[in-house]
Design a protein around this motif. Structure first.
Motif, mmCIF file in Angstrom:
data_model
loop_
_atom_site.group_PDB
_atom_site.id
_atom_site.type_symbol
_atom_site.label_atom_id
_atom_site.label_comp_id
_atom_site.label_asym_id
_atom_site.label_seq_id
_atom_site.Cartn_x
_atom_site.Cartn_y
_atom_site.Cartn_z
ATOM 1 N N GLY A 27 9.960 -44.151 54.741
ATOM 2 C CA GLY A 27 8.558 -43.411 54.150
ATOM 3 C C GLY A 27 8.144 -44.237 52.966
ATOM 4 O O GLY A 27 8.952 -44.298 52.519
ATOM 5 N N ILE A 28 6.703 -43.664 53.156
ATOM 6 C CA ILE A 28 6.155 -44.139 51.856
ATOM 7 C C ILE A 28 5.236 -43.246 51.229
ATOM 8 O O ILE A 28 5.197 -42.644 52.625
ATOM 9 N N TRP A 29 5.619 -42.781 50.040
ATOM 10 C CA TRP A 29 5.001 -41.342 49.340
ATOM 11 C C TRP A 29 3.164 -41.979 49.305
ATOM 12 O O TRP A 29 2.768 -42.732 48.946
ATOM 13 N N ALA A 30 2.370 -40.650 49.271
ATOM 14 C CA ALA A 30 0.741 -40.780 49.303
ATOM 15 C C ALA A 30 0.784 -41.022 47.853
ATOM 16 O O ALA A 30 1.627 -40.648 47.010
ATOM 17 N N ALA A 31 -0.076 -41.800 47.592
ATOM 18 C CA ALA A 31 -1.175 -41.714 45.678
ATOM 19 C C ALA A 31 -2.108 -41.454 46.028
ATOM 20 O O ALA A 31 -3.054 -42.606 46.552
ATOM 21 N N GLY A 32 -2.341 -40.565 45.296
ATOM 22 C CA GLY A 32 -4.179 -40.177 45.146
ATOM 23 C C GLY A 32 -4.970 -40.406 47.012
ATOM 24 O O GLY A 32 -3.983 -39.077 48.081
ATOM 25 N N LYS A 33 -5.984 -40.785 46.880
ATOM 26 C CA LYS A 33 -6.520 -40.717 48.437
ATOM 27 C C LYS A 33 -5.688 -41.598 49.428
ATOM 28 O O LYS A 33 -5.729 -41.364 50.489
ATOM 29 N N ALA A 93 2.110 -36.331 51.557
ATOM 30 C CA ALA A 93 2.881 -35.952 52.264
ATOM 31 C C ALA A 93 3.860 -37.524 51.604
ATOM 32 O O ALA A 93 3.541 -38.720 50.762
ATOM 33 N N SER A 94 5.330 -36.906 51.045
ATOM 34 C CA SER A 94 6.227 -37.590 50.071
ATOM 35 C C SER A 94 7.339 -37.309 51.242
ATOM 36 O O SER A 94 8.294 -37.048 50.840
ATOM 37 N N PRO A 95 7.759 -38.184 52.229
ATOM 38 C CA PRO A 95 8.461 -38.444 53.097
ATOM 39 C C PRO A 95 9.556 -39.417 52.047
ATOM 40 O O PRO A 95 9.810 -40.319 51.312
ATOM 41 N N TYR A 96 11.368 -38.101 52.074
ATOM 42 C CA TYR A 96 11.852 -38.730 51.907
ATOM 43 C C TYR A 96 12.922 -39.605 52.457
ATOM 44 O O TYR A 96 13.487 -40.731 53.306
ATOM 45 N N ASP A 97 14.008 -38.692 53.063
ATOM 46 C CA ASP A 97 14.839 -39.012 53.790
ATOM 47 C C ASP A 97 14.897 -39.100 55.428
ATOM 48 O O ASP A 97 13.567 -38.668 55.780
ATOM 49 N N VAL A 98 14.799 -40.055 55.874
ATOM 50 C CA VAL A 98 14.328 -40.578 57.781
ATOM 51 C C VAL A 98 15.580 -41.292 58.213
ATOM 52 O O VAL A 98 16.322 -41.635 57.913
ATOM 53 N N PRO A 109 -2.996 -41.860 52.079
ATOM 54 C CA PRO A 109 -1.883 -41.378 52.677
ATOM 55 C C PRO A 109 -0.517 -41.697 52.696
ATOM 56 O O PRO A 109 -0.501 -42.928 52.388
ATOM 57 N N GLY A 110 0.729 -40.790 53.461
ATOM 58 C CA GLY A 110 1.347 -41.180 53.083
ATOM 59 C C GLY A 110 2.592 -41.883 54.882
ATOM 60 O O GLY A 110 1.410 -41.434 55.826
ATOM 61 N N LYS A 111 3.185 -42.447 54.446
ATOM 62 C CA LYS A 111 3.479 -43.254 55.960
ATOM 63 C C LYS A 111 4.745 -43.547 55.759
ATOM 64 O O LYS A 111 5.534 -43.212 55.000
ATOM 65 N N LEU A 112 4.942 -43.901 57.514
ATOM 66 C CA LEU A 112 6.242 -43.788 57.759
ATOM 67 C C LEU A 112 6.569 -45.140 58.587
ATOM 68 O O LEU A 112 4.575 -45.686 58.247
#
Length: 191
Positions: free
Chosen positions: A53-59, A84-89, A61-64
């Motif tokens: 996962g990649i955390w959102a930053a400002g505008k 979105a702030s995905p941690y473990d997958v 969006p978070g990513k998988l």
């Protein structure tokens, strides 16, 4: 570790992921299309792809993200929730990818179906607690440990399909430590 005995890690401080090749003792750094970013825990699936996962930053969006080791290509999907702030997958027995996410209006678990690129959100009772680690069982239950919640300290389990649950025991896929692929003979050389 992947099925080729390579060791993978998320480089939180740079937004990259790294592979340590145990056969030649060499490092390879992979940079996702969304860069820079905050990358947390990654995992390998049954097809030997690397998910993170990649955390959102400002505008932004978070990513998988998925690294296909065969082609070296990283594919990303936008997580459909604000901040979105995905941690473990981790992959489940049916091939879906699960993540714990502290972003949005409440901490949640979500499932990504790679076949149709859809996300399903499961809000957690611990609204403000992040979850740094999840574990998917062989029956498809999602065990998690919320942290940082004074109101609801606990560990939890989500049973997304009760018809598939044959036991309330948290048994690993393919035995401990829970690899999504069947273990074979190691190809690593002794040093």
């Amino acid at each position: 570790a992947d099925r080729n005995d390579n060791i993978w890690m998320a480089l939180w401080d740079s937004g990259n992921i790294a592979k340590f090749d145990t056969h030649n003792n060499g490092w390879t750094i992979f940079t996702p299309p969304t860069y820079p970013g905050h990358v947390r825990r990654l995992n390998v699936d049954a097809q030997n792809n690397i998910w993170f996962g990649i955390w959102a930053a400002g505008k932004r969006p978070g990513k998988l993200a998925k690294l296909d080791q065969t082609t070296g290509r990283i594919t990303e999907w936008t997580v459909p929730r604000q901040n979105a702030s995905p941690y473990d997958v981790m992959q489940d027995p049916d091939g879906a990818i699960w993540s714990a996410d502290v972003g949005g209006s409440a901490a949640s678990l979500w499932k990504f179906n790679p076949r149709d690129a859809t996300f399903t959100l499961y809000p957690k009772p611990q609204r403000t607690a992040d979850t740094p680690k999840i574990q998917v069982t062989k029956d498809g239950a999602i065990w998690y440990s919320p942290r940082g919640s004074q109101d609801a300290p606990a560990f939890g389990v989500l049973y997304p399909d009760m018809d598939k649950i044959t036991t309330l025991g948290a048994y690993y896929q393919n035995g401990p430590p829970g690899y999504p692929y069947k273990l074979g003979v190691s190809t690593a050389r002794a040093s």
